[in-house]
Design a protein around this motif. Structure first.
Motif, short mmCIF file in Angstrom:
data_model
loop_
_atom_site.label_atom_id
_atom_site.label_comp_id
_atom_site.label_asym_id
_atom_site.label_seq_id
_atom_site.Cartn_x
_atom_site.Cartn_y
_atom_site.Cartn_z
N THR A 50 0.85 -1.20 0.00
CA THR A 50 0.00 0.00 0.00
C THR A 50 0.88 1.25 0.00
OG1 THR A 50 -1.87 -1.11 0.98
CG2 THR A 50 -1.73 1.26 1.35
N THR A 171 -7.90 -1.25 -0.69
CA THR A 171 -6.76 -1.64 0.13
C THR A 171 -7.15 -2.85 0.97
OG1 THR A 171 -6.02 0.66 0.25
CG2 THR A 171 -5.12 -0.85 1.90
N THR A 263 -2.70 -2.70 -2.52
CA THR A 263 -3.71 -1.73 -2.97
C THR A 263 -3.86 -1.89 -4.48
OG1 THR A 263 -3.49 -0.09 -1.20
CG2 THR A 263 -3.99 0.79 -3.36
#
Ligand code: SIN
Ligand code: FE
Length: 314
Positions: A50, A171, A263
């Motif tokens: 992420t 996410t 993500t």
């Protein structure tokens, strides 16, 4: 948990199928137009880690929060413009304030990150709702049209886009479990197919009664009052895809596994998608102006207007 990462599911690109575009480092500005073009071609931008920070305390709070009451089967939505949360149990009490603050922060970071990643779209979007998805998706009960495990393109009946695009950033905050998706063919293939099945969108009626009814709905601020023929078609298409058992069974599918702390970004009005497994995800939706597209001729609006032979939003 499967240890297979998403990249292994994308050997070659077939026409009308999505591809995974892995982004490991912050790309330069010249890359941004290419990344927009990848999205507009139906590909998924994938970040193995992420790309913005998330306070550990907030993560632990999210993972520990359990919905127990009547709203259990709902995701939690956050409306950034109003700083308001919906779908939360009444029993949440003081936790509601903390959750709202966490969602504001996620929304802010996602907005800032995407602005830096995709300058061609930046400031040409409306920051739509964010959501927290704390429920296990495998076997989650829902009405047929609300099921997310059946491939579909997204369309929001009460938030018409009038041809603007639905861009979503997801996410996976689950520390152990992958989020598993399938995608099918993209809208350049499915739009014409479903237009045949459900009928091409018609131009808006210009008769005076219809016009007066529309103005009244708009004056009263009724949800969906600004719906265009484009929005009607996309919503009918969303339903028709979920209701078409033959399509669901036989469509070409690709399976993707998004590991913990990854993500991904997708134009979900073009990429037909479904979630099969996974628990604890965050998501932010952006409604990106059609005028910001780097390949406007590939958009669902352009495809449908090409088929219909007339404008669908005016
Ligand atoms: C959806 O947009 O259909 C659901 C995707 C997800 O929750 O992972
Ligand atoms: Fe969806």
């Amino acid at each position: 948990m499967s240890s297979t990462g998403p990249a292994s599911f994308a050997p070659t690109q077939q026409s009308g199928m999505s591809r995974l575009v892995t982004v490991n480092e912050a790309p330069g500005t010249s890359e941004a137009v290419r990344l927009c073009a990848e999205l507009e071609s139906g590909n998924i931008l994938y970040f193995p880690r992420t790309p913005f920070s998330f306070p550990e305390g907030d993560l632990q709070f999210l993972l520990a929060s359990k919905q127990t009451g009547g709203s259990y089967h709902k995701n939690i939505a956050y409306r950034p413009a109003e700083h308001r949360i919906t779908g939360l149990d009444k029993s949440a009490g003081a936790d509601a304030d903390r959750l709202r603050a966490i969602m504001r922060e996620y929304s802010r970071r996602a907005d800032q990150f995407l602005g830096e990643l995709l300058p061609p779209y930046a400031r040409r979007w409306k920051l739509d709702f964010a959501s927290y998805r704390p429920l296990e998706e495998r076997g989650r009960p829902a009405r047929l049209r609300a099921r997310n495990d059946l491939p579909h393109v997204d369309a929001f009946p009460t938030r018409p886009t009038r041809g603007d695009r639905i861009l979503r950033l997801f996410t996976n905050i689950n520390p152990r479990q992958n989020r598993v998706w399938i995608t099918t063919q993209t809208f350049d293939v499915l739009g014409p197919r479903f237009a045949q099945a459900i009928g091409l969108p018609r131009a808006k009626s210009t008769n005076s009664v219809a016009r007066a009814a529309r103005s009244l709905a708009q004056m009263l601020g009724l949800p969906g009052a600004h719906r265009s023929p484009y929005d009607d078609f996309m919503h009918r298409c969303h339903n028709a895809m979920k209701e078409d058992a033959e399509f669901q069974e036989s469509c070409a599918k690709q399976r993707w596994e998004f590991p913990p702390n990854s993500t991904w970004i997708v134009l979900t009005d073009f990429v037909s998608h479904a979630v099969l497994e996974g628990q604890y995800a965050l998501e932010q939706t952006f409604i990106v102006s059609h005028e910001a597209m780097v390949q406007p001729e590939k958009s669902p609006l352009a495809i449908l207007e090409g088929l219909a032979g007339h404008a669908l939003t005016s």
